[in-house]
Design an enzyme around this catalytic site. Structure first.
Site, PDB file in Angstrom:
ATOM      1  N   GLY A  14       0.814  -1.205   0.000  1.00 48.58           N
ATOM      2  CA  GLY A  14       0.000   0.000   0.000  1.00 48.58           C
ATOM      3  C   GLY A  14       0.845   1.251   0.000  1.00 48.58           C
ATOM      4  N   ASN A  47       6.636  -5.293   5.733  1.00 50.39           N
ATOM      5  CA  ASN A  47       7.126  -6.573   6.245  1.00 50.39           C
ATOM      6  C   ASN A  47       7.368  -7.611   5.152  1.00 50.39           C
ATOM      7  OD1 ASN A  47       4.992  -5.316   8.230  1.00 50.39           O
ATOM      8  ND2 ASN A  47       6.493  -6.350   9.512  1.00 50.39           N
ATOM      9  N   THR A  78       5.545   2.008   5.671  1.00 50.04           N
ATOM     10  CA  THR A  78       4.226   1.508   6.061  1.00 50.04           C
ATOM     11  C   THR A  78       3.539   2.511   6.962  1.00 50.04           C
ATOM     12  OG1 THR A  78       2.974  -0.233   7.196  1.00 50.04           O
ATOM     13  CG2 THR A  78       5.197   0.172   7.990  1.00 50.04           C
ATOM     14  N   ASP A 137       1.361   1.572   8.956  1.00 47.90           N
ATOM     15  CA  ASP A 137       1.069   0.800  10.168  1.00 47.90           C
ATOM     16  C   ASP A 137       2.136   0.939  11.244  1.00 47.90           C
ATOM     17  OD1 ASP A 137      -1.335  -0.260   9.187  1.00 47.90           O
ATOM     18  OD2 ASP A 137      -0.275  -1.819   8.088  1.00 47.90           O
ATOM     19  N   GLY A 166      -5.074  -0.758  10.626  1.00 51.32           N
ATOM     20  CA  GLY A 166      -4.233  -1.422  11.612  1.00 51.32           C
ATOM     21  C   GLY A 166      -4.732  -2.817  11.899  1.00 51.32           C
ATOM     22  N   ARG A 167      -4.091  -3.799  11.292  1.00 53.87           N
ATOM     23  CA  ARG A 167      -4.547  -5.186  11.408  1.00 53.87           C
ATOM     24  C   ARG A 167      -4.193  -5.781  12.761  1.00 53.87           C
ATOM     25  NH1 ARG A 167      -5.723  -8.528   7.400  1.00 53.87           N
ATOM     26  NH2 ARG A 167      -4.837  -7.036   5.919  1.00 53.87           N
ATOM     27  N   ARG A 187      -3.671   7.129   3.899  1.00 58.11           N
ATOM     28  CA  ARG A 187      -2.318   6.970   3.360  1.00 58.11           C
ATOM     29  C   ARG A 187      -2.055   7.854   2.140  1.00 58.11           C
ATOM     30  NH1 ARG A 187      -3.806   0.955   1.179  1.00 58.11           N
ATOM     31  NH2 ARG A 187      -4.343   1.502  -0.967  1.00 58.11           N
TER      32      ARG A 187
END
Length: 407
Positions: free
Chosen positions: A15, A111, A139, A141, A186-187, A295
């Site tokens: 993303g 990641n 990221t 995140d 945010g997973r 984002r």
């Protein structure tokens, strides 16, 4: 040490962020300074572009357009969500890089991207092919380990906090709206939702409640939390992470679908919570899901974030020409008064597929807000405003010409 001569490629993955292109700008501008880097290529759509030979010559781009990437959202090189799964896939990537005499590989992502860069680096070593592989972190995140924070996070955090602040004023001054839920990305890590707390300036300001996936979400306690705030101030603004889950691991916002990496596709926990509150509290409620706007909001980006994103791109090239490979560039906060950052590096093999979560000590005992430690950590990251150029009242963004090389 003899200089390693050959070509470089920079690619983006995952993303986009409001500052991912600032990192690409840093890589490109620094790479063009080194005579041992003969050609600098951009890969169209990340690793897929490398596999397909869709490479364009960065040297032919207008330098002003490249400079403008610092303030341009999206993924100017073209990003992708593609899971490299098999040894055969990595062999194909390696052969594609070798075909174009790529000796410098810069992969800008999160990641999974660091895992890809790590495996490509290891395969090059195994094959005896000298190549420098450097991970450039990205990221919203903020969940990459070994770095104080990740480029992209601060701008998304600034957008979310601004949205919360503006939404609270709207809610406060409109008598009919009693409860507002803002759902943040945010997973597994709640860094972005936590940033909603930065909007609070007075005791009765929203957000009043913040829920992160680092702690178990108790629906009954949630209802009590909301009822208590509602009785006290007649309004409730709630920020929740899309990844909040119950004790058995059930994600409130899980749709049942999976993405290319096998991750559950999320989005919609705000609707679930609204339904619960409509039944249990009975006050008029609404919800906001900023989704990808979080984002892409370059107009409210953090200048600190932009500068640091550019810096990690620049530093990636510096490390590579020094002979370093198999690392991700990191940001390291210097101790003492004031905010100062230096760069460092972490082994890709230790970064890959590891998620950094919000420390539990930065979440209050009730599990419904963050502590002052988080606020002190995050606030300096949001400083500064980008010097955007406007036409017709709308920001002007860069777009690369992309002169593709012959396959």
């Amino acid at each position: 040490m003899a200089k390693l001569r050959g070509n470089a490629v920079v690619a983006q993955s995952g993303g986009p962020t409001a500052v991912i292109n600032a990192s690409a700008c840093g890589v490109i501008q620094e790479a063009l300074k080194h005579e041992e880097i003969e050609n600098v290529y951009g890969a169209q759509n990340g690793i897929v572009g490398i596999l397909n030979g869709d490479l364009f010559d960065v040297r032919k781009e207008n330098p002003a357009v490249v400079e403008g990437l610092k303030y341009t959202p999206g993924a100017a090189l073209g990003s992708v969500r593609y899971k490299v799964k098999t040894r055969e896939d990595y062999e194909r990537i390696f052969e594609a890089l070798k075909k174009h005499n790529i000796r410098y590989f810069f992969y800008n992502g999160g990641n999974d991207s660091m895992d890809t860069a790590d495996k490509v680096n290891k395969l090059a070593v195994e094959k005896g092919y000298e190549m420098r592989c450097i991970g450039v972190p990205k990221t919203v995140d903020n969940d990459l380990p070994f770095t104080d924070h990740c480029p992209g996070y601060a701008s998304a955090a600034k957008y979310l906090a601004t949205t919360v602040a503006e939404s609270w004023i709207d809610q406060r001054d409109l008598p009919s709206t009693k409860i507002l839920i803002v759902e943040a990305m945010g997973r597994h890590a709640g860094w972005l939702a936590a940033a909603g707390a930065l909007a609070k300036r007075a005791d009765d300001d929203g957000p009043h409640l913040v829920y992160l996936p680092e702690v178990v979400f108790d629906t009954n306690q949630f209802v009590k939390d909301v009822q208590n705030i509602y009785k006290a101030v007649d309004r409730v603004l709630i920020v929740v992470s899309e990844g909040i889950h119950t004790a058995d691991g059930t994600l409130l916002g899980e749709s049942g679908a999976r993405d290319a990496f096998g991750h559950a596709q999320l989005g919609g926990c705000a609707q679930v919570l609204k339904d619960i509150l409509d039944k249990e509290v009975g006050a008029k409620s609404r919800y906001i899901i900023p989704a990808s706007a979080q984002r892409a909001a370059a107009h409210v980006a953090s200048l600190t974030d932009i500068n640091e994103a550019w810096l990690v791109g620049k530093k990636a090239v510096e490390y590579a020409v020094e002979g370093i490979s198999g690392v991700m560039v990191t940001l390291e906060r210097e101790p003492g008064n004031g905010y100062r950052i230096t760069t460092g590096k972490a082994n890709l093999s230790e970064v890959a597929n590891v998620e950094k979560k919000v420390p539990l000590e930065w979440i209050n005992a009730e599990g419904n807000n963050v502590t002052a430690d988080f606020i002190n950590y995050a606030r300096p990251l949001l400083e500064g405003e980008p010097p955007l150029r406007y036409e017709g009242g709308i920001p002007v963004f860069s777009r690369l010409a992309k002169h593709f090389i012959v396959k």
